[in-house]
Design an enzyme around this catalytic site. Structure first.
Site, PDB file in Angstrom:
ATOM      1  N   ASP A  45     139.194  42.876 104.115  1.00  0.00           N
ATOM      2  CA  ASP A  45     138.022  42.344 103.427  1.00  0.00           C
ATOM      3  C   ASP A  45     138.036  40.817 103.433  1.00  0.00           C
ATOM      4  O   ASP A  45     137.085  40.178 102.986  1.00  0.00           O
ATOM      5  CB  ASP A  45     137.883  42.915 102.013  1.00  0.00           C
ATOM      6  CG  ASP A  45     139.091  42.671 101.130  1.00  0.00           C
ATOM      7  OD1 ASP A  45     140.028  41.970 101.564  1.00  0.00           O
ATOM      8  OD2 ASP A  45     139.110  43.188  99.991  1.00  0.00           O
ATOM      9  N   ASP A  84     140.637  47.902 104.852  1.00  0.00           N
ATOM     10  CA  ASP A  84     140.600  47.674 103.408  1.00  0.00           C
ATOM     11  C   ASP A  84     139.493  48.493 102.757  1.00  0.00           C
ATOM     12  O   ASP A  84     138.388  48.601 103.309  1.00  0.00           O
ATOM     13  CB  ASP A  84     140.316  46.193 103.115  1.00  0.00           C
ATOM     14  CG  ASP A  84     141.568  45.355 103.035  1.00  0.00           C
ATOM     15  OD1 ASP A  84     142.642  45.902 102.728  1.00  0.00           O
ATOM     16  OD2 ASP A  84     141.480  44.134 103.289  1.00  0.00           O
ATOM     17  N   GLU A 181     152.047  40.232  99.267  1.00  0.00           N
ATOM     18  CA  GLU A 181     151.427  38.933  99.540  1.00  0.00           C
ATOM     19  C   GLU A 181     151.844  37.886  98.513  1.00  0.00           C
ATOM     20  O   GLU A 181     151.750  38.117  97.306  1.00  0.00           O
ATOM     21  CB  GLU A 181     149.897  39.068  99.548  1.00  0.00           C
ATOM     22  CG  GLU A 181     149.180  37.761  99.843  1.00  0.00           C
ATOM     23  CD  GLU A 181     147.711  37.927 100.178  1.00  0.00           C
ATOM     24  OE1 GLU A 181     147.049  36.885 100.348  1.00  0.00           O
ATOM     25  OE2 GLU A 181     147.226  39.071 100.279  1.00  0.00           O
TER      26      GLU A 181
END
Length: 264
Positions: A45, A84, A181
């Site tokens: 995304d 995603d 992340e």
């Protein structure tokens, strides 16, 4: 060419062979990546920012993801393709299943969803219905308004323990991959070592099983802010195919990400 599968990545983890992955959004780049042997791609995304020009990923729709997934699949028929589920596309397990079916029909092999223990029932429901799931922990961009910006997550014992607990819960629920992340290297190592499933890092040091970069960051075409963890491989090689090969080689050898790309 033999298709790349989740089992391929599981074997990489068992053999301690690092692997590279990248975002892709269209036919031409997907074909180029596949031609160079980069066979794990994510229709992220992130396209909301890199392709559509929004200031976050929040405006992206399931239809957007499905459109780009179909294009990437045509360019890379044998890649392992993650997609995603965008913001508010998996607020309930039922909604997640319906939207996952849409992107799987478009060509995805697996869906990626952001969040921790609260997603356990959703992950269970999807995997029981033959939808493979990749989890995403740490800096989850769909939560940017909660975090108050794009910041490193998991610093401090309590926050680190919570992320580890989330990771174990997602794995137990059936997740087959995990993206980490923007977390400290030390925490990334703890989580990678604790899980049997492959862990893919972005801004998590070189201790994870694999790495992912947004393609625009890997080629220096983002404009504006460049994340600390990114490296412009195109600037070093001057050729996009050579840049892909260098990215893969540096990930596989552990050269990238280096200390300068990592958080503590």
């Amino acid at each position: 060419m033999k298709p790349t599968t989740i089992a391929s990545l599981q074997k990489c983890k068992q053999d301690k062979k690092r692997f590279a992955t990248i975002t892709a959004y269209d036919y031409s780049f997907a074909k180029l990546f596949a031609d160079e042997g980069l066979n794990v791609m994510l229709v992220g995304d992130s396209l909301g920012m890199t392709v559509q020009g929004h200031d976050s990923t929040l405006p992206v729709t399931v239809e957007d993801i499905a459109y780009h997934t179909a294009a990437v699949r045509r360019g890379a028929p044998n890649c392992l393709l993650l997609a995603d589920l965008p913001f508010m596309a998996y607020a309930t397990p039922e909604q997640a299943f319906e939207n996952a079916a849409t992107v799987m029909r478009a060509g995805a092999n697996m869906v990626k969803i952001e969040g921790g223990e609260w997603l356990v029932e959703t992950v269970k429901m999807l995997t029981e219905r033959a939808v493979p799931v990749c989890g995403h922990l740490g800096l989850t961009p769909q939560s940017v308004n909660i975090f108050g910006g794009y910041k490193v997550q998991g610093r401090g014992d309590e926050a680190g323990d919570q992320l580890l607990s989330d990771a174990l819960a997602l794995e137990a629920a059936g997740a087959q991959l995990l993206v980490l992340e923007c977390v400290p290297v030390e925490l990334a190592k703890r989580i990678t070592d604790a899980l049997a499933i492959p862990v893919i890092g972005i801004g998590a040091g070189n201790v994870t099983d694999g790495q992912i970069l947004v393609m625009h960051d890997a080629f220096g075409i983002t404009g504006g802010h460049i994340p600390k963890f990114a490296k412009n491989f195109l600037a070093e090689t001057g050729d996009i195919r050579a840049a892909v090969r260098q990215y893969m080689a540096e990930v596989e050898s552990g050269v990238y990400p280096g200390e300068e790309h990592s958080f503590h």
